[in-house]
Structure formats: C-alpha cells, structure tokens
Design a protein around this motif. Structure first.
Motif, PDB file in Angstrom:
ATOM      1  N   VAL A 176      68.543  24.704  56.351  1.00 43.13           N
ATOM      2  CA  VAL A 176      67.455  23.905  56.911  1.00 43.13           C
ATOM      3  C   VAL A 176      66.256  23.989  55.981  1.00 43.13           C
ATOM      4  O   VAL A 176      65.807  25.088  55.633  1.00 43.13           O
ATOM      5  CB  VAL A 176      67.071  24.379  58.320  1.00 43.13           C
TER       6      VAL A 176
ATOM      7  N   PHE B 125      62.046  20.509  65.016  1.00 44.62           N
ATOM      8  CA  PHE B 125      63.486  20.331  64.955  1.00 44.62           C
ATOM      9  C   PHE B 125      63.996  19.648  66.228  1.00 44.62           C
ATOM     10  O   PHE B 125      63.618  20.009  67.342  1.00 44.62           O
ATOM     11  CB  PHE B 125      64.186  21.680  64.788  1.00 44.62           C
TER      12      PHE B 125
ATOM     13  N   VAL C 113      69.812  20.124  56.114  1.00 45.09           N
ATOM     14  CA  VAL C 113      69.039  19.299  57.048  1.00 45.09           C
ATOM     15  C   VAL C 113      67.571  19.463  56.672  1.00 45.09           C
ATOM     16  O   VAL C 113      67.050  20.574  56.665  1.00 45.09           O
ATOM     17  CB  VAL C 113      69.265  19.728  58.509  1.00 45.09           C
TER      18      VAL C 113
ATOM     19  N   ASN D 116      71.221  15.106  63.064  1.00 46.73           N
ATOM     20  CA  ASN D 116      71.759  16.450  63.221  1.00 46.73           C
ATOM     21  C   ASN D 116      73.181  16.440  63.768  1.00 46.73           C
ATOM     22  O   ASN D 116      73.973  17.343  63.496  1.00 46.73           O
ATOM     23  CB  ASN D 116      70.838  17.256  64.146  1.00 46.73           C
TER      24      ASN D 116
ATOM     25  N   SER E 286      66.199  15.602  61.776  1.00 47.48           N
ATOM     26  CA  SER E 286      66.991  16.506  62.616  1.00 47.48           C
ATOM     27  C   SER E 286      67.203  15.978  64.022  1.00 47.48           C
ATOM     28  O   SER E 286      67.539  16.731  64.923  1.00 47.48           O
ATOM     29  CB  SER E 286      66.321  17.883  62.680  1.00 47.48           C
TER      30      SER E 286
ATOM     31  N   ASP F 161      63.678  18.471  57.423  1.00 52.35           N
ATOM     32  CA  ASP F 161      62.766  17.924  58.426  1.00 52.35           C
ATOM     33  C   ASP F 161      61.471  18.715  58.405  1.00 52.35           C
ATOM     34  O   ASP F 161      61.483  19.931  58.631  1.00 52.35           O
ATOM     35  CB  ASP F 161      63.387  17.987  59.820  1.00 52.35           C
TER      36      ASP F 161
ATOM     37  N   ARG G 287      71.286  26.103  63.162  1.00 52.98           N
ATOM     38  CA  ARG G 287      71.495  25.488  61.845  1.00 52.98           C
ATOM     39  C   ARG G 287      70.964  26.370  60.712  1.00 52.98           C
ATOM     40  O   ARG G 287      71.569  26.453  59.640  1.00 52.98           O
ATOM     41  CB  ARG G 287      70.802  24.119  61.789  1.00 52.98           C
TER      42      ARG G 287
ATOM     43  N   THR H  36      75.235  25.543  56.529  1.00 57.72           N
ATOM     44  CA  THR H  36      74.076  24.651  56.628  1.00 57.72           C
ATOM     45  C   THR H  36      72.805  25.364  56.186  1.00 57.72           C
ATOM     46  O   THR H  36      72.621  26.562  56.404  1.00 57.72           O
ATOM     47  CB  THR H  36      73.879  24.125  58.056  1.00 57.72           C
TER      48      THR H  36
END
Length: 500
Positions: free
Chosen positions: A123, A50, A44, A30, A26, A46, A114, A121
């Motif tokens: 996460v 972040f 994303v 990102n 990220s 991670d 996000r 998106t």
C-alpha cells in the motif's frame, strides 16, 4: 515484503519499484485483488482514506444518516393518517459516532489487511501522478512502474470560486457528516442528489434548512414529471429558494454564524423579469453550517494523464473501450485500464463495482476479454421521499424513437390500496415504453420506497421483458405497494401478450 527495483539509464533518475499490477484508488479498485495475484507483486496507491468514497464519505454513511432522519421527519406522514408524532430530539453525536465507529473500523481493517497481512500487496499512502507510460511518481518522489495499471482514482467535491468558501463553517459532503453537533441552521447550495439527500437529512434531524438553487427545479437530471413533483414536495417540507447563485460567504463574529450572499441567477432574473445585478436581486442567509453540494469532479486532472498519452473525453473523464481499456489516440493501451468515476459520468458505486468485475476478469484472462455490456443503469436518491430512475426520460424517449412510438403512464401511489392506507398524496410511478413492442424504455418513481419499487422494472428492462408480459405473467401481492407498478404497466398502450 519485497519488491524488485530497476534503475533507469537517465542520470539522476530514482530507482523504480516495479510491480505486476498497480491500482490507483482503494475503492472499487481494491476488489480487483484476488487469489489469482498471489505470488506476484501488487500495489494499491491512495493518498486519501482507504476504502474510497462510497465507504467513507458517500453512499454508506449518507444512508446511515438518511434512515434515522426519515424517522425524525415522519411527523407529516403520520399526520396524514391521524397519528400525532413529535420528535423530542436527536442525539447527533451518538448517531455520528455509531455511523463512523463502524465505517472507520472497516476502513482501518482493510488498510491493515492490504498493508500488513497480505504478503503480495503493498500500500502506497500517497498521491501519485503519471510521469511516463506505465510510470508513476508519488508526492515524495517514489517512482513506480508496472506491467498493468488500473486507474480507479474516483472523484471529489467541486466548489464555486467565491470569497469565503474556505471558511470553517463551509462544508462539502466529505466533511459535513462529522460535525461535532447538529447545527441549528443549515444552508444547502445545490439541487442535485447530494444536495437533496442532505437537505432531507438535516431537516429530518431537526435543523432549519434552506436549500438554494440557481434554476427552478430540484433534480433536473430526472424526468420532468418527477423533478417537478419532488420540487413541490420538498418546498412544503423545507425552505427551497429558486433562481439564486452564491456570490460570497461572510464570516461571523467570534466564529459565529456566517452570512451567505446570493445574486439572482440568469434563470431567476428571467423568471421574475428582473435584471440580474439590480439592488432588488440579492439574498442574504445566515447559517451555522453551509453545505456546498455543487457537483463532483473526476480526479483525472490530478494524475497528469498527458504524460502517459491518455485520452480524455469532453466530459473530463478518461476514455475507455468496451473492455475498460484506456485509450491513446483512440486506440487501447496495452496493460492500462480504468473504472469508476474517472471513466464514467454516472458516479455510482454499483457501476464502478461492475466495471471492476470486468477489469478483474480481463486482467487475468487476456485471451478471453469480456465487454462491459450491462445496461440500463438505475439510480436512487435517498431523500424524503425517495426518487428512483432507470432508462430514458419521456423527452429522451421521444427524441430517440419518435413521439408517435412512445406511450407513457403516470400512476399515483394514492390510487392503489396500500396508497389508501398511507393516505398518500405525493407518490408517482411513471413508465415510458415503446408503443410498438411494449419494451420498457424508462421508469421513474418518486415516493415511499421508490428505490425498492424500481428494481423489478430494472430486471424487466435488463432481460427484455415487455410491459404486458411483466404485468400479467406473474402474481402481484395484494395489497402491497408494488401494485402501483402493476397498474402502471397495465396503463401503457402496448401490445397484449395474451396472458390474462
């Protein structure tokens, strides 16, 4: 938000969540997400904080410490110009909270945007590994697949394998900036840019600093002249011990100071003619905090990239082509990309950002791929004084074009008018050029605002401006410190451009 799922034919295999794009990391990764992906599915992934290294534990917070520390450590500079300055004290908790009050808020807002606000998106706050081509599995067992995968997983601090390295008093650059209070005694192990920046920070804020290295000089990846000059300056500013390697960290009583035990490195033994391992070849230092700044490791080894058949170079990073495509058997893998510390050894945010721009374009314009052609790569060390560099060192230039074709000029800051004002005795601008063409091959500075002074030289090298044209084709503000660059350019033995 919703994601489509599919089930593999293999019995017992978990249903996979499928995305158009998965980004592992990220940080700079990102920035790949733009309006071009609206209406599609992007993940994303991670497992850390972040925003990546630069925002949370790297470039930004370290420089937010470096500037106050430069003010706190300015007594020596002031004394050179007949001013008596005294550091009355530093409110370390307030400094720390000001820095991370800003940074943590940026990280948190980026995550919320996000995860909660952008409808296309997702996460995934877990670590992940490859379990097949274009297939990933998280620590909790979620299976993720995608048409396109970008690996931007960054790097992490590496630690020596010695007893006591896991004690609470031992820190890396990831943790040392959040100490509850300013330590009285700090031992810094390592001689690279992270080590010297933190040595300068803690010294400037008021800690007693001992920096220990296994070689003879700090910043050995830099040009020899700059490395030697910086080592000399640092050794007069804080305590630098050369020729030692850590062997053990011994805990103190009641969580008190620890003791770091060092043995003579082979370099140190050779330097003193002492056999390593003899009774005279040991050093013990007591410290409240030990900073292990002994390098960073790309996170390639955490991803099980062999499961995806990806190539890894001898430097331990993923192999990519000029378009930032990941390679398998030397050939690009369709829909697989890489950027940042996992694919290059620079470990610089501006390099990762440029690679991200290349990948961002190529992801959405497969019919018009663009190469990563940007060079040369500059870097800076925000220690006290600063160090900045771009291009080849003198020795590298000699190896590349031959000694007879290399011209070098070393210009002291103290030889120009603003250097007189500063009564400067430390600053140096060293330029390396091709004698035949005047083309700049390298630029290396140590001294006040070296990072800013380097930038016009980066521009000249990037756009092919020869040394004499750069010096005589524009005005140089008098008596600004930038005249040290002008004089260095004029001191090179290169062809005259015809400009007065």
């Amino acid at each position: 938000m919703s994601t489509s799922t599919s089930t593999f034919d293999h019995p017992g295999t978990a249903a996979a969540e499928h995305f158009d794009l998965i980004i592992i990391g990220s940080g700079s990764g990102n920035s790949l997400i733009s309006e071009a992906w609206e209406g599609r599915r992007v993940a994303v992934v991670d497992g850390g904080t972040f925003g990546g290294t630069c925002l949370n534990v790297g470039c930004i917070p370290t420089k937010m410490y470096a500037y106050p520390a430069s003010l706190g450590g300015s007594e020596q500079e002031a004394a050179r110009v007949n001013v008596d300055l005294r550091r009355e004290g530093v409110d370390f908790p307030a400094l720390r909270d000001r820095i991370f009050g800003r940074i943590d808020a940026i990280s948190d807002s980026g995550l919320r945007y996000r995860r909660d606000e952008l409808d296309y998106t997702t996460v995934v706050e877990e670590r992940v590994r490859f379990t097949g081509p274009k297939q990933l599995t998280t620590d909790s067992g979620r299976v993720l697949t995608a048409d396109q995968i970008v690996v931007a997983a960054g790097s992490r601090p590496s630690l020596p394998d010695i007893p006591g390295v896991d004690l609470p008093a031992v820190h890396t650059s990831d943790t040392v900036m959040r100490l509850p209070e300013l330590p009285r005694r700090v031992v810094v192990v390592g001689g690279g840019f992270i080590a010297v920046e933190f040595a300068a920070v803690f010294d400037g804020l008021g800690s007693e600093v001992v920096q220990v290295i296994r070689g003879e000089r700090l910043l050995t990846s830099h040009d020899d002249s700059v490395s030697a000059r910086f080592t000399e300056i640092a050794s007069r500013t804080w305590d630098v011990r050369t020729g030692w390697e850590p062997r053990k960290i011994v805990p103190g009583h009641d969580d008190g100071p620890v003791t770091v035990r060092f043995a003579r490195s082979w370099r140190g033994a050779a330097q003193e003619g002492t056999a390593a391992g003899t009774a005279e070849a040991f050093l013990e230092l007591e410290a409240d905090v030990v900073l292990m700044a002994t390098g960073r490791t790309p996170n390639v080894d955490t991803l099980d990239v062999a499961a995806a058949g990806l190539d890894v170079t001898h430097r331990g990073v993923l192999a990519v082509d000029a378009y930032q495509r990941l390679l398998c058997g030397g050939e690009p893998v369709e829909g697989m990309w890489g950027l940042g510390d996992v694919v290059n050894s620079w470990q610089l945010k501006h390099v990762a950002n440029h690679e991200a721009r290349v990948v961002a374009h190529n992801l959405v314009h497969p019919e018009d791929l663009r190469e990563n052609r940007l060079a040369p790569v500059p870097s800076a060390v925000f220690s006290r004084p600063q160090v900045a560099s771009v291009g080849l060192t003198e020795q590298q230039a000699v190896d590349e074009v031959g000694a007879e074709n290399v011209t070098v000029k070393e210009q002291e800051f103290g030889d120009v008018a603003y250097g007189w004002a500063m009564n400067d005795a430390v600053g140096l601008c060293k330029l390396v050029a091709d004698r035949r063409t005047g083309r700049l091959l390298g630029a290396h500075l140590v001294g006040h605002e070296a990072a800013n002074l380097l930038q016009p030289l980066v521009q000249a090298m990037s756009f092919g401006l020869d040394a004499h044209t750069m010096a005589r084709g524009q005005y140089w503000i008098h008596p600004a410190l930038s005249e040290v660059v002008e004089n260095a350019l004029l001191g090179l033995d290169v062809p005259d451009s015809g400009l007065l």
